[in-house]
Design an enzyme around this catalytic site. Structure first.
Site, PDB file in Angstrom:
ATOM      1  N   LYS A  87       0.853  -1.205   0.000  1.00 54.40           N
ATOM      2  CA  LYS A  87       0.000   0.000   0.000  1.00 54.40           C
ATOM      3  C   LYS A  87       0.881   1.245   0.000  1.00 54.40           C
ATOM      4  O   LYS A  87       1.715   1.422   0.887  1.00 54.40           O
ATOM      5  CB  LYS A  87      -0.909  -0.010   1.238  1.00 54.40           C
ATOM      6  N   ASP A 146      -2.246  10.114   4.229  1.00 52.20           N
ATOM      7  CA  ASP A 146      -3.660   9.769   4.359  1.00 52.20           C
ATOM      8  C   ASP A 146      -4.369  10.786   5.237  1.00 52.20           C
ATOM      9  O   ASP A 146      -4.358  10.687   6.462  1.00 52.20           O
ATOM     10  CB  ASP A 146      -3.784   8.344   4.960  1.00 52.20           C
ATOM     11  N   LYS A 153      -9.640  12.652   8.946  1.00 50.34           N
ATOM     12  CA  LYS A 153      -9.133  12.097  10.203  1.00 50.34           C
ATOM     13  C   LYS A 153      -9.038  13.195  11.264  1.00 50.34           C
ATOM     14  O   LYS A 153      -8.828  14.353  10.916  1.00 50.34           O
ATOM     15  CB  LYS A 153      -7.711  11.553   9.983  1.00 50.34           C
ATOM     16  N   ASP A 212       1.771   5.944   5.713  1.00 49.22           N
ATOM     17  CA  ASP A 212       0.808   5.077   5.045  1.00 49.22           C
ATOM     18  C   ASP A 212       1.344   4.486   3.730  1.00 49.22           C
ATOM     19  O   ASP A 212       0.631   3.789   3.024  1.00 49.22           O
ATOM     20  CB  ASP A 212      -0.493   5.863   4.812  1.00 49.22           C
ATOM     21  N   ASP A 242     -11.858   7.390   4.194  1.00 47.35           N
ATOM     22  CA  ASP A 242     -10.647   7.035   4.939  1.00 47.35           C
ATOM     23  C   ASP A 242     -10.326   5.541   4.792  1.00 47.35           C
ATOM     24  O   ASP A 242      -9.218   5.120   5.115  1.00 47.35           O
ATOM     25  CB  ASP A 242     -10.833   7.408   6.412  1.00 47.35           C
ATOM     26  N   GLU A 251      -9.375   3.955   2.336  1.00 46.27           N
ATOM     27  CA  GLU A 251      -8.873   4.108   0.968  1.00 46.27           C
ATOM     28  C   GLU A 251      -7.864   3.030   0.585  1.00 46.27           C
ATOM     29  O   GLU A 251      -7.697   2.737  -0.591  1.00 46.27           O
ATOM     30  CB  GLU A 251      -8.237   5.499   0.797  1.00 46.27           C
ATOM     31  N   ARG A 300      -7.869  -0.178   0.933  1.00 39.82           N
ATOM     32  CA  ARG A 300      -8.484  -1.322   0.229  1.00 39.82           C
ATOM     33  C   ARG A 300      -8.871  -0.956  -1.197  1.00 39.82           C
ATOM     34  O   ARG A 300      -8.895  -1.799  -2.065  1.00 39.82           O
ATOM     35  CB  ARG A 300      -9.677  -1.829   1.054  1.00 39.82           C
TER      36      ARG A 300
HETATM   37  N1  BES Z   1      -4.054   4.386   7.057  1.00 37.72           N
HETATM   38  C1  BES Z   1      -5.166   4.079   7.867  1.00 37.72           C
HETATM   39  C2  BES Z   1      -4.878   2.999   8.898  1.00 37.72           C
HETATM   40  C3  BES Z   1      -3.913   3.343   9.988  1.00 37.72           C
HETATM   41  C4  BES Z   1      -4.378   3.854  11.177  1.00 37.72           C
HETATM   42  C5  BES Z   1      -2.571   3.100   9.834  1.00 37.72           C
HETATM   43  C6  BES Z   1      -3.482   4.135  12.186  1.00 37.72           C
HETATM   44  C7  BES Z   1      -1.698   3.383  10.844  1.00 37.72           C
HETATM   45  C8  BES Z   1      -2.133   3.899  12.018  1.00 37.72           C
HETATM   46  C9  BES Z   1      -6.324   3.592   7.010  1.00 37.72           C
HETATM   47  O1  BES Z   1      -6.397   4.083   5.721  1.00 37.72           O
HETATM   48  C10 BES Z   1      -7.554   4.039   7.696  1.00 37.72           C
HETATM   49  O2  BES Z   1      -7.753   5.206   7.767  1.00 37.72           O
HETATM   50  N2  BES Z   1      -8.318   3.127   8.176  1.00 37.72           N
HETATM   51  C11 BES Z   1      -9.495   3.445   8.878  1.00 37.72           C
HETATM   52  C12 BES Z   1     -10.578   2.585   8.310  1.00 37.72           C
HETATM   53  C13 BES Z   1     -11.944   2.965   8.758  1.00 37.72           C
HETATM   54  C14 BES Z   1     -12.390   4.243   8.148  1.00 37.72           C
HETATM   55  C15 BES Z   1     -12.857   1.855   8.307  1.00 37.72           C
HETATM   56  C16 BES Z   1      -9.263   3.125  10.342  1.00 37.72           C
HETATM   57  O3  BES Z   1      -8.617   2.138  10.637  1.00 37.72           O
HETATM   58  O4  BES Z   1      -9.695   3.917  11.175  1.00 37.72           O
HETATM   59 ZN    ZN Z   2      -4.562   4.667   4.922  1.00 35.52          ZN
HETATM   60 ZN    ZN Z   3      -7.422   5.952   5.628  1.00 33.08          ZN
END
Ligand code: BES
Ligand code: ZN
Ligand code: ZN
Length: 489
Positions: A256, A261, A268, A279, A338, A340, A342
């Protein structure tokens, strides 16, 4: 840092004597004065050789003073690869306190039996980026950098010397990877990431393809393009091919590559936003692997794929409620911009699988905060559909001390990722739990019958709970693991 293999004491450089509890001081290795020094400390119990114990002392003769550190290694029976890595890191940090360009490590034969992890620990523990520092702090840190380490043992074989060199190369590449991930999006943007990949390909003579935004549009990579819409920099899909045996079915590895992000329109919160340059850590692991494949002479057909873009906010950003048609043709309703990772991985997975018909496909991604909630900063989430592949990854992870924990993808997770209007949803709206499994369940729709593993490195790529050989922020997690896996697969 250079290692030199010695079998005689170098009387000039400052010396660290690494010593086990109940070890007998070896006169042939230490020489008389160092043997007496250590014997006195042991007798007077001012040095007990407990794990990580440091005693700073010196030896004087008529001409000069030699700085000496006694470094405890603990009980010999507790020594293993993990301990060797941790102690290597502690030892080099202690050595830096000597403020010498050249130091000698006096090592017992026992350490020679665990040389690769020990040397990894030394190189990884030595990591302390100074590029963005200025003034006194920069000068101090630079002054503490060791240029040459003399490794002193009773004998050295060519195989041992090669093992040191390999461990050094791999660990140095982990440090490069840490630098890449620590760099913010201003320093490591989509274009600079792509340029870096191109350089690696050129240096190692890999086939390299950079699909630009126009090409992605033509191909119908709707997932990557949707995420890229709010961004200034156009997205890329990068493909590196290491093909020593052209006919072989390859292993495809995917990372990825979200440069930053923001969360997009589903923004966020500020508390975690500043970390989101991490990310692209999965994609950075892929580049790290390709820095090493040729040099380590891994004679397997391996394809590395990284979709790269930011997830930004802008007038054109993709929005919740939009329906995206992915490269595989499956439609996805966006519930949260967020989620994204996937959306870019599904296109890369479908491309890797249809284009290369791999015998295995493995993706690494900082995919979900949920995985970090479940497993913390030291253990990655492992998902997949092939027990043999999962077992191999688990055993490599144990060896490299990059722990993984196999988590399930249940039927309920798969059902939850079905869309109301579209085929799939990028976020189930029923409840906020099992987020890591549900993200994996989403990806599963794009792997067909391929043998696939997904490693969620959200917690482990960027640590608030660093191990002895890590520093806070980027850890370089996954590179040593992937090299071990690729060597074995
Ligand atoms: N890049 C984040 C995941 C992440 C969170 C990586 C903290 C490292 C530290 C990912 O794209 C994300 O934002 N995931 C969300 C998904 C949710 C919206 C379903 C998450 O995990 O909050
Ligand atoms: Zn992300
Ligand atoms: Zn994200």
């Amino acid at each position: 840092m250079i290692f030199k293999f010695q079998t005689k004491t170098d009387p000039i450089s400052a010396t660290i004597i690494a010593f086990f509890q109940e070890q007998k001081p070896d006169r042939a290795l230490l020489g008389v004065s160092k043997m007496n020094l250590i014997s006195t400390h042991l007798k007077q119990k001012t040095f007990k050789a407990e794990a990580g114990e440091i005693v700073s002392t010196h030896l004087m003769d008529k001409a000069r003073t030699q700085k000496i550190l006694l470094f405890g290694l603990g009980k010999e029976e507790d020594w293993n690869e993990k301990q060797a890595r941790n102690m290597g890191a502690k030892l080099v940090r202690a050595a830096k306190g000597l403020k010498e360009k050249e130091v000698t490590f006096i090592l017992s034969e026992k350490i020679q039996s665990t040389l690769p992890p020990f040397i990894e620990g030394v190189i990884l523990g030595n990591y302390d980026p100074v590029i963005y520092k200025t003034g006194e702090e920069k000068e101090k840190k630079e002054a503490a950098q060791i240029k040459t380490i003399h490794l002193l043992c009773s004998s050295w074989t060519k195989a041992q010397e090669n093992a040191v060199q390999k461990a050094q190369l791999v660990a140095q590449t982990v440090n490069d990877l840490r630098n890449m991930v620590n760099a913010g999006p201003d320093k490591m943007g989509t274009e600079s990431f792509a340029d870096h990949a191109k350089e690696i390909a050129k240096e190692n003579k890999y086939k390299f393809t950079e699909f630009n935004k126009r090409q992605l549009e033509k191909m119908g990579m709707g997932g990557i393009l949707a995420v890229n819409r709010g961004s200034e920099e156009p997205a890329r899909l990068l493909v590196l091919e290491h093909e020593p045996k052209l006919k072989e079915e390859p292993i495809v590895i995917i990372g990825k590559g979200i440069i930053f992000d923001t969360g997009g329109i589903s923004l966020k919160p500020p508390s975690s936003l500043h970390e989101m340059h991490l990310d692209m850590a999965g994609a950075a692991v892929i580049l790290g692997v390709f820095k090493l494949l040729k040099k380590l002479n891994i004679q397997k057909r391996i394809i590395g794929i990284t979709p790269v873009t930011d997830n930004s906010i802008g007038n054109h950003s993709y929005r919740p409620s939009e329906i995206v048609t992915t490269y595989a043709g499956k439609t996805v309703e966006i519930m949260n911009t967020d989620a994204e990772g996937r959306m870019i991985l599904c296109d890369a997975l479908h491309y890797g699988i249809t284009e290369y018909k791999p015998r295995y496909v493995i993706d690494l991604a900082t995919l979900t905060g949920a995985c970090m909630v479940a497993l913390g900063f030291r253990t990655a989430g492992l998902f997949g559909n092939d027990q043999g592949l999962l077992d191999l990854i688990k055993s490599s992870a144990e060896k490299t001390d990059e722990p993984v924990c196999h988590l399930p993808i249940t039927d309920a997770d798969e059902k939850a990722m079905k869309g109301k209007l579209a085929d799939l949803t990028n976020l189930a709206m029923d409840h906020g739990y099992a987020g890591a499994s549900r993200a994996a369940a989403f990806l599963k729709n794009f792997v067909g019958n391929s043998k696939w593993a997904h490693i969620d490195i959200a917690g482990t790529a960027y640590s608030k709970d660093p191990k002895d050989y890590e520093t806070p922020m980027a850890t370089g997690f996954g590179l040593r693991l992937m090299i071990d896996v690729l060597e074995k697969l």
